[in-house]
Design an enzyme around this catalytic site. Structure first.
Site, PDB file in Angstrom:
ATOM      1  N   ASP A  49      -1.205   6.231  -5.808  1.00  0.00           N
ATOM      2  CA  ASP A  49      -2.236   7.256  -5.968  1.00  0.00           C
ATOM      3  C   ASP A  49      -1.795   8.264  -7.022  1.00  0.00           C
ATOM      4  O   ASP A  49      -0.623   8.620  -7.093  1.00  0.00           O
ATOM      5  CB  ASP A  49      -2.460   7.983  -4.639  1.00  0.00           C
ATOM      6  CG  ASP A  49      -2.667   7.017  -3.483  1.00  0.00           C
ATOM      7  OD1 ASP A  49      -3.809   6.589  -3.278  1.00  0.00           O
ATOM      8  OD2 ASP A  49      -1.679   6.679  -2.796  1.00  0.00           O
ATOM      9  N   GLU A  92       0.340  -0.611  -4.814  1.00  0.00           N
ATOM     10  CA  GLU A  92      -0.802   0.299  -4.866  1.00  0.00           C
ATOM     11  C   GLU A  92      -0.248   1.713  -4.786  1.00  0.00           C
ATOM     12  O   GLU A  92       0.647   1.986  -3.972  1.00  0.00           O
ATOM     13  CB  GLU A  92      -1.764   0.028  -3.707  1.00  0.00           C
ATOM     14  CG  GLU A  92      -3.039   0.872  -3.725  1.00  0.00           C
ATOM     15  CD  GLU A  92      -2.932   2.192  -2.962  1.00  0.00           C
ATOM     16  OE1 GLU A  92      -3.877   2.995  -3.024  1.00  0.00           O
ATOM     17  OE2 GLU A  92      -1.889   2.442  -2.300  1.00  0.00           O
ATOM     18  N   HIS A 145      -0.300  10.859  -2.604  1.00  0.00           N
ATOM     19  CA  HIS A 145      -1.571  10.480  -1.995  1.00  0.00           C
ATOM     20  C   HIS A 145      -2.500  11.662  -1.764  1.00  0.00           C
ATOM     21  O   HIS A 145      -3.695  11.589  -2.049  1.00  0.00           O
ATOM     22  CB  HIS A 145      -1.340   9.765  -0.665  1.00  0.00           C
ATOM     23  CG  HIS A 145      -2.614   9.358   0.012  1.00  0.00           C
ATOM     24  ND1 HIS A 145      -3.291  10.188   0.901  1.00  0.00           N
ATOM     25  CD2 HIS A 145      -3.363   8.230  -0.095  1.00  0.00           C
ATOM     26  CE1 HIS A 145      -4.390   9.575   1.311  1.00  0.00           C
ATOM     27  NE2 HIS A 145      -4.461   8.390   0.725  1.00  0.00           N
ATOM     28  N   HIS A 166       0.839  -1.194   0.000  1.00  0.00           N
ATOM     29  CA  HIS A 166       0.000   0.000   0.000  1.00  0.00           C
ATOM     30  C   HIS A 166       0.879   1.251   0.000  1.00  0.00           C
ATOM     31  O   HIS A 166       1.660   1.471   0.934  1.00  0.00           O
ATOM     32  CB  HIS A 166      -0.894  -0.030   1.246  1.00  0.00           C
ATOM     33  CG  HIS A 166      -1.796   1.141   1.389  1.00  0.00           C
ATOM     34  ND1 HIS A 166      -1.832   1.918   2.533  1.00  0.00           N
ATOM     35  CD2 HIS A 166      -2.703   1.677   0.547  1.00  0.00           C
ATOM     36  CE1 HIS A 166      -2.723   2.860   2.392  1.00  0.00           C
ATOM     37  NE2 HIS A 166      -3.265   2.744   1.193  1.00  0.00           N
TER      38      HIS A 166
END
Length: 259
Positions: free
Chosen positions: A51, A49, A64, A23
């Site tokens: 953003d 993962e 993020h 993450h």
């Protein structure tokens, strides 16, 4: 013809194998959403993962928050800054001074690194969509095409209109939907155009093996997001038939699951 068939079989096998997603990279050891953490994930055989936002001059960057304030030494909205302005910032010292050389990466830089570093094509990418800027879907798809990542990436977190724009840009580009309840799972299973389900399964809820079976029958992959260090829930998700888990502790999860 035979080498082509062997390549296709290899790609399908990789897509069907269980994945562990770090993450925002490997956040317990490196600053989040930075190349240092992403490289560590690739080298450990992990997926990622991340953003994405668009800069003022239309470049997809990996960060993020809506602002650069928390994870850099700068201040301001990502979408109101040019790439040059964002690249001038230190994106690592907030975590540890030894990472002062880390910059906010572009999505293209991340794809390029993975395409060169991941020789076994084990690393998949989950793109958590944030603010939807004009043409962001097309820009992401074109980057995935350029670096040969179409089969190893998917987007989630966007609304239905953004999902449609991804598919219009390239019908093969995988799209997902996120949720956290049994209702969300059942709805996603009935939605034919979805390729992935990103489920934040809060305790005590966890899908059962029948849910994962239905997902596979519908040509969908279901990923379980268990952020904290929870070995028993990782094992339960894996045993039930999840296609992947995402966590802040990907190395620990890999060890616990014997992968």
């Amino acid at each position: 013809m035979l080498p082509v068939l062997m390549l296709l079989a290899s790609m399908l096998a990789a897509a069907d194998s269980f994945k562990i997603y770090g993450h925002r990279g490997m956040v317990t050891k490196y600053p989040e959403n930075t190349m240092a953490g992403f490289k560590a994930c690739v080298d450990a055989g992990l997926s990622i993962e991340l953003d994405v936002y668009l800069t003022k001059d239309g470049v997809p960057v990996v960060i993020h928050d809506e602002t650069v304030d928390r994870t850099t030494n700068g201040s301001g909205s990502v979408m109101n800054m040019t790439l040059r302005e964002i690249k001038a910032l230190d994106a690592g010292s907030w975590y540890d001074p030894k990472f002062k050389s880390e910059k906010v990466p572009t999505l293209g830089e991340v794809f390029d690194m993975i395409s060169r570093r991941d020789k076994n094509e084990d690393t998949f990418i989950a793109i958590n969509m944030k603010k939807i800027s004009p043409r962001i879907e097309e820009k992401i798809v074109r980057l995935a095409e350029r670096f040969g990542m179409i089969e190893r990436v998917f987007s989630f977190g966007m609304d239905a209109r953004s999902t449609e724009r991804f598919k219009q840009a390239n019908a093969r580009f995988p799209v997902g939907r996120n949720g956290n309840t049994k209702y969300h799972v059942e709805t996603a299973l009935r939605t034919t155009y979805l390729d992935y389900i990103w489920l934040t399964a809060r305790e005590p809820y966890l899908p059962i093996s029948g849910d994962f079976k239905k997902a596979r029958e519908g040509r969908k992959r279901m990923l379980i997001y268990i952020r904290q260090n929870e070995p028993e829930r990782w094992k339960a998700a894996h045993a039930a038939g999840a296609d992947a888990i995402a966590t802040d502790y990907p190395l620990e999860a890999k060890k616990v699951l014997g992968l």
